[in-house]
Design an enzyme around this catalytic site. Structure first.
Site, PDB file in Angstrom:
ATOM      1  N   SER A  79      60.114  38.385 -34.055  1.00 53.69           N
ATOM      2  CA  SER A  79      60.339  39.410 -35.074  1.00 53.69           C
ATOM      3  C   SER A  79      61.836  39.663 -35.129  1.00 53.69           C
ATOM      4  O   SER A  79      62.636  38.720 -35.252  1.00 53.69           O
ATOM      5  CB  SER A  79      59.542  40.670 -34.695  1.00 53.69           C
ATOM      6  OG  SER A  79      59.867  41.767 -35.497  1.00 53.69           O
ATOM      7  N   TYR A 139      63.722  41.846 -45.873  1.00 55.67           N
ATOM      8  CA  TYR A 139      63.632  41.034 -44.639  1.00 55.67           C
ATOM      9  C   TYR A 139      62.898  41.828 -43.567  1.00 55.67           C
ATOM     10  O   TYR A 139      61.970  41.321 -42.928  1.00 55.67           O
ATOM     11  CB  TYR A 139      65.037  40.644 -44.167  1.00 55.67           C
ATOM     12  CG  TYR A 139      65.059  40.030 -42.781  1.00 55.67           C
ATOM     13  CD1 TYR A 139      64.511  38.776 -42.545  1.00 55.67           C
ATOM     14  CD2 TYR A 139      65.623  40.709 -41.702  1.00 55.67           C
ATOM     15  CE1 TYR A 139      64.519  38.216 -41.266  1.00 55.67           C
ATOM     16  CE2 TYR A 139      65.648  40.159 -40.428  1.00 55.67           C
ATOM     17  CZ  TYR A 139      65.094  38.912 -40.213  1.00 55.67           C
ATOM     18  OH  TYR A 139      65.104  38.361 -38.955  1.00 55.67           O
ATOM     19  N   LYS A 166      59.304  41.366 -41.135  1.00 52.07           N
ATOM     20  CA  LYS A 166      59.199  41.474 -39.679  1.00 52.07           C
ATOM     21  C   LYS A 166      58.299  42.646 -39.279  1.00 52.07           C
ATOM     22  O   LYS A 166      57.639  42.599 -38.239  1.00 52.07           O
ATOM     23  CB  LYS A 166      60.595  41.588 -39.056  1.00 52.07           C
ATOM     24  CG  LYS A 166      61.470  40.340 -39.286  1.00 52.07           C
ATOM     25  CD  LYS A 166      60.837  39.059 -38.718  1.00 52.07           C
ATOM     26  CE  LYS A 166      61.807  37.885 -38.700  1.00 52.07           C
ATOM     27  NZ  LYS A 166      61.206  36.649 -38.152  1.00 52.07           N
TER      28      LYS A 166
END
Ligand code: NDP
Length: 285
Positions: free
Chosen positions: A141, A155, A159
């Site tokens: 992650s 982004y 994650k």
């Protein structure tokens, strides 16, 4: 330390995005530790160029967005080494831009790799792990998977997805003898912030200059100057896999530790400040 299996390999690792960066370094560290490694990447020749050739190494072409290719790669891994003990879902890239600046096609491309790709490979590997009632899934992650910040919102959302998936897998797989860990690196010195990897949203909106714009400028300064040493990250993965009770989450880097502490303090303070309203919505007993 794990038993050395009959074939002489401590464990069999399956790593995505092993052509460069963190993935290649984890492959090297695992090989040096006496493991067999299935190193996968979009370009198998780049893997051989980076990692060389040995009986312990199986380089395979795998674009994680291709589910059929993921199944084929896992089949080849099991045919060659008989098992997969450790899956490292590492392949991924960033998109830098304010949420509004991020175009639909770029967002979808990133989700295809960072989230749907990770799921493709995970679904391909888990049947072999479940059959043996053992294994360890390591999902890479980010500090951004724990707290989002300006410029990396979309982004971070990929994650956050990886964190949620891993947290549930941890609960689902534990009774089956399989560990799941989500790893949260801070800024590590790889190509992550380089134009060869990072997608920078082309549409710049002036109103975000002080937030997303500042992060765009910082990323240029930080490229290949990040504080995290990816070789030490790779060594930490070997330590993680040897642990008898591996954690659900593993933060890596002092920047991540500081970000987690700040987020935890913020959530505690905000939850407390709004507690009365939060507690007011149940049916009366
Ligand atoms: P790099 O850009 O150096 O490496 C990224 C790797 O992912 C490359 O091997 C690349 O392959 C591969 N990749 C990208 N898309 C695909 C795909 N569709 N299928 C297969 N492989 C793919 O970055 P890092 O090594 O730093 O990044 C590795 C992971 O770590 C990523 O998930 C990233 O989000 C995460 N991370 C990195 C941080 C950092 O600061 N470095 C911080 C937090 C998290 P190719 O060579 O073909 O492009």
């Amino acid at each position: 330390m794990a038993d050395i299996k009959q074939d002489g390999f401590k464990r069999v690792w399956f790593i995505t995005g092993a052509s460069r960066g963190i993935g290649a370094l984890i492959a090297e560290a695992a090989l040096a530790d006496g493991n067999a490694v299935v190193a996968t990447g979009r370009n198998a020749a780049a893997i051989v160029e980076r990692l060389g050739e040995s009986a312990a190494l199986l380089p395979l072409a795998l674009d994680v967005t291709d589910e059929a290719q993921a199944r084929k790669a896992v089949q080849a891994a099991v045919e060659t080494f008989g098992r997969v003990d450790v899956l490292v879902n590492n392949a991924g890239f960033g998109l830098l831009g304010a949420v509004e600046e991020s175009a639909d096609k770029d967002v979808r491309r990133m989700y295809d790799t960072n989230v749907f790709g990770l799921l493709n490979v995970t679904r391909a590997v888990l049947p072999a792990m479940r059959a043996k009632r053992s294994g360890h899934v390591i999902n890479i992650s980010s500090v951004g998977g724990y707290r989002a910040a300006a410029g990396f919102g979309v982004y971070s959302s990929t994650k956050f997805a990886v964190e949620g998936i891993t947290e549930a897998m941890h609960a689902e797989l534990k009774p089956l003898g399989i560990h799941a860990t989500v790893v949260e690196p801070g800024y590590f010195r790889t190509d992550f912030l380089d134009a060869s990897s990072l997608l920078v949203a082309p549409d710049v909106i002036g109103d975000y200059d002080e937030t997303s714009g500042a992060v765009r400028r910082k990323a240029v300064e930080m490229n290949h100057n990040q504080p995290g040493d990816p070789q030490k990250l790779a060594a930490a993965m070997v330590t993680l896999v040897d642990a008898p009770n591996p954690p659900l989450r593993l933060a890596l880097g002092t920047d991540t530790l500081a970000a987690i502490a700040a987020k935890n303090a913020y959530v505690t303070q905000e939850t407390e400040a709004w507690k009365a309203l939060s507690a007011s919505t149940d049916f009366a007993a």
